[in-house]
Scaffold this active site. Sequence first.
Site, PDB file in Angstrom:
ATOM      1  N   GLY A 176      -3.580  -2.680  18.169  1.00 25.53           N
ATOM      2  CA  GLY A 176      -3.730  -2.782  16.711  1.00 25.53           C
ATOM      3  C   GLY A 176      -2.918  -1.707  16.014  1.00 25.53           C
ATOM      4  O   GLY A 176      -3.289  -0.537  16.007  1.00 25.53           O
ATOM      5  N   ARG A 200     -10.450  -2.260   7.013  1.00 26.63           N
ATOM      6  CA  ARG A 200      -9.523  -3.281   7.545  1.00 26.63           C
ATOM      7  C   ARG A 200      -9.104  -2.954   8.971  1.00 26.63           C
ATOM      8  O   ARG A 200      -8.821  -3.838   9.779  1.00 26.63           O
ATOM      9  CB  ARG A 200      -8.337  -3.523   6.616  1.00 26.63           C
ATOM     10  CG  ARG A 200      -7.345  -2.364   6.360  1.00 26.63           C
ATOM     11  CD  ARG A 200      -6.378  -2.193   7.503  1.00 26.63           C
ATOM     12  NE  ARG A 200      -5.078  -1.731   7.135  1.00 26.63           N
ATOM     13  CZ  ARG A 200      -4.317  -0.965   7.908  1.00 26.63           C
ATOM     14  NH1 ARG A 200      -4.764  -0.518   9.079  1.00 26.63           N
ATOM     15  NH2 ARG A 200      -3.112  -0.640   7.530  1.00 26.63           N
ATOM     16  N   SER A 202      -5.872  10.305  17.856  1.00 30.30           N
ATOM     17  CA  SER A 202      -4.514  10.642  17.414  1.00 30.30           C
ATOM     18  C   SER A 202      -3.715  11.231  18.573  1.00 30.30           C
ATOM     19  O   SER A 202      -2.835  12.052  18.372  1.00 30.30           O
ATOM     20  CB  SER A 202      -4.605  11.630  16.242  1.00 30.30           C
ATOM     21  OG  SER A 202      -5.532  12.651  16.540  1.00 30.30           O
ATOM     22  N   HIS A 207     -13.062  10.071  12.158  1.00 25.86           N
ATOM     23  CA  HIS A 207     -13.393   9.307  10.950  1.00 25.86           C
ATOM     24  C   HIS A 207     -13.382   7.797  11.200  1.00 25.86           C
ATOM     25  O   HIS A 207     -14.341   7.087  10.884  1.00 25.86           O
ATOM     26  CB  HIS A 207     -12.378   9.680   9.857  1.00 25.86           C
ATOM     27  CG  HIS A 207     -12.605   8.969   8.572  1.00 25.86           C
ATOM     28  ND1 HIS A 207     -13.697   9.218   7.773  1.00 25.86           N
ATOM     29  CD2 HIS A 207     -11.890   7.987   7.949  1.00 25.86           C
ATOM     30  CE1 HIS A 207     -13.636   8.440   6.695  1.00 25.86           C
ATOM     31  NE2 HIS A 207     -12.556   7.686   6.793  1.00 25.86           N
ATOM     32  N   GLN A 208     -12.290   7.315  11.805  1.00 26.17           N
ATOM     33  CA  GLN A 208     -12.160   5.859  12.004  1.00 26.17           C
ATOM     34  C   GLN A 208     -13.151   5.333  13.040  1.00 26.17           C
ATOM     35  O   GLN A 208     -13.591   4.180  12.962  1.00 26.17           O
ATOM     36  CB  GLN A 208     -10.736   5.498  12.465  1.00 26.17           C
ATOM     37  CG  GLN A 208      -9.627   5.921  11.540  1.00 26.17           C
ATOM     38  CD  GLN A 208      -9.616   5.135  10.237  1.00 26.17           C
ATOM     39  OE1 GLN A 208     -10.119   4.023  10.158  1.00 26.17           O
ATOM     40  NE2 GLN A 208      -9.048   5.733   9.208  1.00 26.17           N
ATOM     41  N   LYS A 233       0.879  -1.181   0.000  1.00 27.83           N
ATOM     42  CA  LYS A 233       0.000   0.000   0.000  1.00 27.83           C
ATOM     43  C   LYS A 233       0.910   1.223   0.000  1.00 27.83           C
ATOM     44  O   LYS A 233       1.822   1.305   0.837  1.00 27.83           O
ATOM     45  CB  LYS A 233      -0.906   0.009   1.226  1.00 27.83           C
ATOM     46  CG  LYS A 233      -1.784   1.262   1.276  1.00 27.83           C
ATOM     47  CD  LYS A 233      -2.906   1.155   2.284  1.00 27.83           C
ATOM     48  CE  LYS A 233      -2.482   1.551   3.671  1.00 27.83           C
ATOM     49  NZ  LYS A 233      -3.640   1.665   4.589  1.00 27.83           N
ATOM     50  N   ASP A 254      -0.134   4.364  16.051  1.00 27.09           N
ATOM     51  CA  ASP A 254       0.522   3.708  14.920  1.00 27.09           C
ATOM     52  C   ASP A 254       1.817   4.427  14.538  1.00 27.09           C
ATOM     53  O   ASP A 254       2.310   4.288  13.435  1.00 27.09           O
ATOM     54  CB  ASP A 254      -0.439   3.641  13.726  1.00 27.09           C
ATOM     55  CG  ASP A 254      -0.968   5.025  13.330  1.00 27.09           C
ATOM     56  OD1 ASP A 254      -0.602   6.026  13.989  1.00 27.09           O
ATOM     57  OD2 ASP A 254      -1.731   5.109  12.365  1.00 27.09           O
ATOM     58  N   LYS A 313       2.986   8.388  19.841  1.00 30.26           N
ATOM     59  CA  LYS A 313       1.542   8.421  20.137  1.00 30.26           C
ATOM     60  C   LYS A 313       1.241   7.513  21.324  1.00 30.26           C
ATOM     61  O   LYS A 313       1.949   6.510  21.545  1.00 30.26           O
ATOM     62  CB  LYS A 313       0.730   7.932  18.930  1.00 30.26           C
ATOM     63  CG  LYS A 313       0.569   8.956  17.820  1.00 30.26           C
ATOM     64  CD  LYS A 313      -0.416   8.427  16.785  1.00 30.26           C
ATOM     65  CE  LYS A 313      -0.526   9.319  15.587  1.00 30.26           C
ATOM     66  NZ  LYS A 313      -1.317   8.702  14.519  1.00 30.26           N
TER      67      LYS A 313
HETATM   68  P1  NAD Z   1      -9.595  11.978  13.004  1.00 28.83           P
HETATM   69  O1  NAD Z   1      -8.734  13.171  12.809  1.00 28.83           O
HETATM   70  O2  NAD Z   1     -10.840  11.844  12.203  1.00 28.83           O
HETATM   71  O3  NAD Z   1      -9.993  11.852  14.558  1.00 28.83           O
HETATM   72  C1  NAD Z   1      -9.031  12.058  15.568  1.00 28.83           C
HETATM   73  C2  NAD Z   1      -9.592  11.651  16.914  1.00 28.83           C
HETATM   74  O4  NAD Z   1      -8.586  11.855  17.917  1.00 28.83           O
HETATM   75  C3  NAD Z   1     -10.796  12.502  17.340  1.00 28.83           C
HETATM   76  O5  NAD Z   1     -11.652  11.702  18.116  1.00 28.83           O
HETATM   77  C4  NAD Z   1     -10.133  13.579  18.207  1.00 28.83           C
HETATM   78  O6  NAD Z   1     -11.035  14.179  19.124  1.00 28.83           O
HETATM   79  C5  NAD Z   1      -9.090  12.742  18.920  1.00 28.83           C
HETATM   80  N1  NAD Z   1      -7.994  13.545  19.464  1.00 28.83           N
HETATM   81  C6  NAD Z   1      -7.296  14.527  18.831  1.00 28.83           C
HETATM   82  N2  NAD Z   1      -6.373  15.038  19.664  1.00 28.83           N
HETATM   83  C7  NAD Z   1      -6.497  14.367  20.848  1.00 28.83           C
HETATM   84  C8  NAD Z   1      -5.833  14.429  22.093  1.00 28.83           C
HETATM   85  N3  NAD Z   1      -4.836  15.278  22.302  1.00 28.83           N
HETATM   86  N4  NAD Z   1      -6.211  13.579  23.077  1.00 28.83           N
HETATM   87  C9  NAD Z   1      -7.213  12.673  22.884  1.00 28.83           C
HETATM   88  N5  NAD Z   1      -7.879  12.574  21.719  1.00 28.83           N
HETATM   89  C10 NAD Z   1      -7.527  13.412  20.713  1.00 28.83           C
HETATM   90  O7  NAD Z   1      -8.618  10.738  12.788  1.00 28.83           O
HETATM   91  P2  NAD Z   1      -8.986   9.240  12.383  1.00 28.83           P
HETATM   92  O8  NAD Z   1      -8.893   9.098  10.902  1.00 28.83           O
HETATM   93  O9  NAD Z   1     -10.218   8.827  13.081  1.00 28.83           O
HETATM   94  O10 NAD Z   1      -7.721   8.450  12.980  1.00 28.83           O
HETATM   95  C11 NAD Z   1      -7.566   8.290  14.381  1.00 28.83           C
HETATM   96  C12 NAD Z   1      -6.232   7.631  14.678  1.00 28.83           C
HETATM   97  O11 NAD Z   1      -6.221   6.308  14.133  1.00 28.83           O
HETATM   98  C13 NAD Z   1      -5.018   8.331  14.056  1.00 28.83           C
HETATM   99  O12 NAD Z   1      -4.004   8.381  15.053  1.00 28.83           O
HETATM  100  C14 NAD Z   1      -4.592   7.420  12.915  1.00 28.83           C
HETATM  101  O13 NAD Z   1      -3.223   7.506  12.640  1.00 28.83           O
HETATM  102  C15 NAD Z   1      -4.966   6.069  13.513  1.00 28.83           C
HETATM  103  N6  NAD Z   1      -5.143   4.971  12.550  1.00 28.83           N
HETATM  104  C16 NAD Z   1      -4.689   3.740  12.913  1.00 28.83           C
HETATM  105  C17 NAD Z   1      -4.835   2.676  12.045  1.00 28.83           C
HETATM  106  C18 NAD Z   1      -4.370   1.294  12.457  1.00 28.83           C
HETATM  107  O14 NAD Z   1      -4.322   0.395  11.612  1.00 28.83           O
HETATM  108  N7  NAD Z   1      -4.093   1.073  13.715  1.00 28.83           N
HETATM  109  C19 NAD Z   1      -5.424   2.854  10.780  1.00 28.83           C
HETATM  110  C20 NAD Z   1      -5.922   4.123  10.454  1.00 28.83           C
HETATM  111  C21 NAD Z   1      -5.769   5.186  11.343  1.00 28.83           C
END
Ligand code: NAD
Length: 322
Positions: free
Chosen positions: A293, A111, A200, A138-139, A67, A223, A227
């Site tokens: 994860g 996924r 995040s 979003h996630q 990817k 990830d 973090k």
């Molecule tokens: P997003 O920007 O849509 O949402 C971010 C979330 O984090 C919101 O709920 C926000 O309120 C919260 N947030 C922001 N700052 C914060 C803080 N200081 N303390 C606590 N919460 C806080 O992002 P998303 O697309 O939902 O992604 C969320 C996370 O998931 C990201 O860190 C992204 O890198 C990670 N992610 C992980 C995987 C995986 O496979 N594990 C895959 C995709 C995304």
Amino acid sequence: MIIVPEREIPDLMTRKAAFDAVEGVFAAMASQDAYNFAVIREAIGHEDALYGFKGGFDQAGMALGLKAGGYWPNNMEKHQLINHQSTVFLFDPDTGRVKAMVGGNLLTALRTAAASSVSIKHLARKDAKVIGMIGAGHQATFQLRAALEQREFEKVIGWNFHPEMLPNIEKVANEAGLPFEAVELDQLGHDADVIISITSAFAPSLLSEHVSAGTHIACMGTDTKGKQEVESALLARATVFTDEVAQSISIGEAQHAVGEGLIKESDVNQLGAVINGTHSGRTSADEITLFDGTGVGLQDLAVAASVVDLAIEKGVAIEVDF
Ligand code: NAD
């Protein structure tokens, strides 16, 4: 070569297909039939973008590829495009020829949600009734939708750093016919049988003292180095599982507990071993289980291979001579 554009994915990919693909590849990783290549992630010095590759080879599912993509923070403002952009490329393991190019944006969310769902299926108590969400971005909506299919949940509770975002997950709960309540973290930890954190954050929100015995926690947001979503002491109290041990201890939630000497690398177990029956998983109703994860390339290849099959089956795959 087959092309499955991003616009076709919503009508093709189901949560069930994503779940089966991810469960299968976690099992293959634990039986050493599949492995992930080292991750590349670069700040390219243009548009503040982070770009990289996650790849691997699954000899059981015969999926080879990568990817490519990353994070362009200015996309939405400048181009009305989502900030995360990715594309999956699959190759023929017998010849090295390119087989498919697949839109990776929706697949990434599906996924990632499938991974926490697989952990809930194999590690949460069967009688789990309350699910707690930390995160409402979003996630989080994908995570909750998928998780609700794993147990007979009766209620969703949630906490978010930005409380104004909580209606995002309230909507998903209500669509599933479940009540939603916004709560403080101590109540969330006390009441929830299953917790998903997907933020995040760079500092822990959920503390060990918040969490009741018997809870299953899926930490999905961490990830990247630095973090952190939950207090390290919680990992020392829990039985810890992950998708990929090397990622868990370097870029996942376990990086902190291992770095602080609270747990060792050998305390982090592969979820795939539970799926394969070589690890017993949860052994008591009081045990806290925690899934770290981190997100691996093989998950992306597995769901992309699955969507290619579905596109061919439904006659929407675009075939080009290459
Ligand atoms: P997003 O920007 O849509 O949402 C971010 C979330 O984090 C919101 O709920 C926000 O309120 C919260 N947030 C922001 N700052 C914060 C803080 N200081 N303390 C606590 N919460 C806080 O992002 P998303 O697309 O939902 O992604 C969320 C996370 O998931 C990201 O860190 C992204 O890198 C990670 N992610 C992980 C995987 C995986 O496979 N594990 C895959 C995709 C995304």
